[in-house]
Scaffold this motif. Structure first.
Motif, PDB file in Angstrom:
ATOM      1  N   SER A 159       0.844  -1.195   0.000  1.00  0.00           N
ATOM      2  CA  SER A 159       0.000   0.000   0.000  1.00  0.00           C
ATOM      3  C   SER A 159       0.877   1.241   0.000  1.00  0.00           C
ATOM      4  O   SER A 159       2.038   1.209   0.431  1.00  0.00           O
ATOM      5  CB  SER A 159      -0.919   0.019   1.232  1.00  0.00           C
ATOM      6  N   VAL A 160       0.285   2.327  -0.492  1.00  0.00           N
ATOM      7  CA  VAL A 160       0.929   3.642  -0.444  1.00  0.00           C
ATOM      8  C   VAL A 160      -0.077   4.578   0.211  1.00  0.00           C
ATOM      9  O   VAL A 160      -1.178   4.777  -0.306  1.00  0.00           O
ATOM     10  CB  VAL A 160       1.308   4.151  -1.842  1.00  0.00           C
ATOM     11  N   THR A 161       0.293   5.147   1.361  1.00  0.00           N
ATOM     12  CA  THR A 161      -0.669   5.886   2.186  1.00  0.00           C
ATOM     13  C   THR A 161      -0.173   7.288   2.473  1.00  0.00           C
ATOM     14  O   THR A 161       0.985   7.479   2.860  1.00  0.00           O
ATOM     15  CB  THR A 161      -0.903   5.160   3.525  1.00  0.00           C
ATOM     16  N   ASP A 162      -1.063   8.234   2.283  1.00  0.00           N
ATOM     17  CA  ASP A 162      -0.785   9.617   2.671  1.00  0.00           C
ATOM     18  C   ASP A 162      -1.265   9.793   4.114  1.00  0.00           C
ATOM     19  O   ASP A 162      -2.450   9.625   4.413  1.00  0.00           O
ATOM     20  CB  ASP A 162      -1.526  10.574   1.743  1.00  0.00           C
ATOM     21  N   GLN A 163      -0.347  10.124   5.025  1.00  0.00           N
ATOM     22  CA  GLN A 163      -0.718  10.263   6.438  1.00  0.00           C
ATOM     23  C   GLN A 163      -1.727  11.367   6.687  1.00  0.00           C
ATOM     24  O   GLN A 163      -2.403  11.373   7.717  1.00  0.00           O
ATOM     25  CB  GLN A 163       0.544  10.531   7.278  1.00  0.00           C
ATOM     26  N   ARG A 164      -1.872  12.291   5.750  1.00  0.00           N
ATOM     27  CA  ARG A 164      -2.826  13.376   5.956  1.00  0.00           C
ATOM     28  C   ARG A 164      -4.259  12.868   6.056  1.00  0.00           C
ATOM     29  O   ARG A 164      -5.109  13.535   6.649  1.00  0.00           O
ATOM     30  CB  ARG A 164      -2.715  14.402   4.835  1.00  0.00           C
ATOM     31  N   GLN A 165      -4.541  11.710   5.471  1.00  0.00           N
ATOM     32  CA  GLN A 165      -5.904  11.200   5.534  1.00  0.00           C
ATOM     33  C   GLN A 165      -6.307  10.849   6.964  1.00  0.00           C
ATOM     34  O   GLN A 165      -7.485  10.916   7.324  1.00  0.00           O
ATOM     35  CB  GLN A 165      -6.059   9.974   4.639  1.00  0.00           C
ATOM     36  N   PHE A 166      -5.322  10.489   7.804  1.00  0.00           N
ATOM     37  CA  PHE A 166      -5.629  10.229   9.210  1.00  0.00           C
ATOM     38  C   PHE A 166      -5.853  11.540   9.964  1.00  0.00           C
ATOM     39  O   PHE A 166      -6.659  11.592  10.893  1.00  0.00           O
ATOM     40  CB  PHE A 166      -4.497   9.433   9.860  1.00  0.00           C
ATOM     41  N   LEU A 167      -5.136  12.590   9.556  1.00  0.00           N
ATOM     42  CA  LEU A 167      -5.317  13.882  10.193  1.00  0.00           C
ATOM     43  C   LEU A 167      -6.672  14.491   9.847  1.00  0.00           C
ATOM     44  O   LEU A 167      -7.267  15.194  10.663  1.00  0.00           O
ATOM     45  CB  LEU A 167      -4.205  14.843   9.761  1.00  0.00           C
ATOM     46  N   ASP A 168      -7.162  14.212   8.628  1.00  0.00           N
ATOM     47  CA  ASP A 168      -8.443  14.787   8.212  1.00  0.00           C
ATOM     48  C   ASP A 168      -9.570  14.380   9.152  1.00  0.00           C
ATOM     49  O   ASP A 168     -10.468  15.179   9.452  1.00  0.00           O
ATOM     50  CB  ASP A 168      -8.774  14.366   6.780  1.00  0.00           C
ATOM     51  N   GLY A 169      -9.540  13.123   9.626  1.00  0.00           N
ATOM     52  CA  GLY A 169     -10.576  12.676  10.552  1.00  0.00           C
ATOM     53  C   GLY A 169     -10.530  13.428  11.875  1.00  0.00           C
ATOM     54  O   GLY A 169     -11.568  13.802  12.428  1.00  0.00           O
ATOM     55  N   ILE A 170      -9.320  13.678  12.365  1.00  0.00           N
ATOM     56  CA  ILE A 170      -9.159  14.424  13.620  1.00  0.00           C
ATOM     57  C   ILE A 170      -9.666  15.846  13.450  1.00  0.00           C
ATOM     58  O   ILE A 170     -10.402  16.376  14.293  1.00  0.00           O
ATOM     59  CB  ILE A 170      -7.684  14.433  14.058  1.00  0.00           C
TER      60      ILE A 170
END
Length: 304
Positions: A159-170
């Motif tokens: 997988s290739v994941t942008d960590q910003r997607q986890f921040l968007d939920g916060i």
């Protein structure tokens, strides 16, 4: 003239002490919510600025436990890892990549143990269960999709994941809390405005004989209205000052005194400039709304 107006104002405040106290309390509560909502917006922007610039793109390689369709060949080989690194260094991606580093399974395990050292489940995790990975820092985090699209699907890449997607939920949760605070504050501010208007009308009614005499002797509308407007402004000012003190005190004692030592990696709002600006806005809103409500109320009463 000024002394007479101030004397009339204090007389009105004394006659309606209970109503004035009610105005102060309602104003204090409502504007405290306003200040909290403004501070929360400052916090969201501060966190976005801090964390979005540090958000990385994680390129996770296949392990024996990987269920991705791209991992049918098993654990990623060194050649597959080298191919991804070549892609990161290539002409297509290098302009967007600031830097990157490779994390082996042993490195990932060490970081995992450090983060969850107090969790008993750590003993059931082995290095082989964790992904080897490239951690990529972007020149501009907004360009992360270019890396994701280029590397996703390459052999050995789970997988290739942008960590910003986890921040968007916060941030979505924080924005929801901010909107809720503003909504509660709006309802309370409406109540405060109505209470100010009612207080001014009661004050005018209790002095209706004096007002009649002032009209008969030719006093101007501005002169008659001034004490009543100042009554509302005074109550709004006191309530807003209490709210400003609550905002500053909460930032100093709770955010900086309690949260900061327990969340050292978090960029939290400070007394200056965020809390000071919020306190100033709170005082301005309190005085302005109280003045407008008082002015409209006494004008309507005098026209009756």
């Amino acid at each position: 003239m000024f002394g007479f107006i101030m004397g009339e104002m204090w007389q009105g405040l004394r006659r309606n002490t209970s109503m004035v106290i009610s105005v102060i309390l309602v104003t204090f509560v409502s504007l405290t919510f306003v200040g909290a909502a403004i501070l929360l917006q400052f916090q969201i922007q501060s966190m976005k600025t801090y964390w979005y610039d540090r958000a990385q793109v994680a390129v996770d390689f296949c392990t024996e436990q990987s269920q991705s369709p791209n991992c049918t060949g098993g654990v990623a080989t060194q050649d597959q890892i080298d191919a991804v690194e070549t892609e990161l260094q290539g002409d297509a991606l290098s302009p967007y990549v600031n830097e990157y580093f490779f994390e082996s399974q042993d490195d990932a395990y060490g970081r995992f143990v450090e983060q969850f050292k107090d969790d008993p489940l750590v003993s059931f995790v082995t290095p082989e269960q964790l992904n080897q990975a490239f951690w990529v820092n972007m020149v501009n985090p907004e360009d992360s999709d270019i890396v994701i699209q280029s590397i996703t699907g390459m052999p050995g890449v789970e997988s290739v994941t942008d960590q910003r997607q986890f921040l968007d939920g916060i941030f979505a949760v924080l924005n929801g809390a901010s909107i809720t605070a503003f909504a509660v504050a709006l309802v309370m501010l409406v109540a405060a405005v109505l209470l100010v208007a009612t207080t001014i009308r009661l004050s005018a009614f209790s002095r209706r004989r004096e007002l009649r005499i002032m009209r008969l002797v030719g006093a101007s509308n501005g002169f008659i209205q001034a004490p009543f407007i100042l009554e509302g402004v005074f109550a709004g000012l006191v309530g807003s000052l209490f709210a400003a003190a609550a905002v500053l005190g909460g930032t100093h004692f709770f955010v900086q005194g309690y949260l900061q030592p327990r969340m050292p990696g978090m960029q939290l709002v400070s007394i200056w400039p965020e809390a000071a600006i919020s306190a100033g806005v709170v005082v301005a809103i309190g005085v302005l709304l109280a003045g407008l409500a008082s002015s409209m109320s006494i004008r309507r009463y005098l026209r009756v």
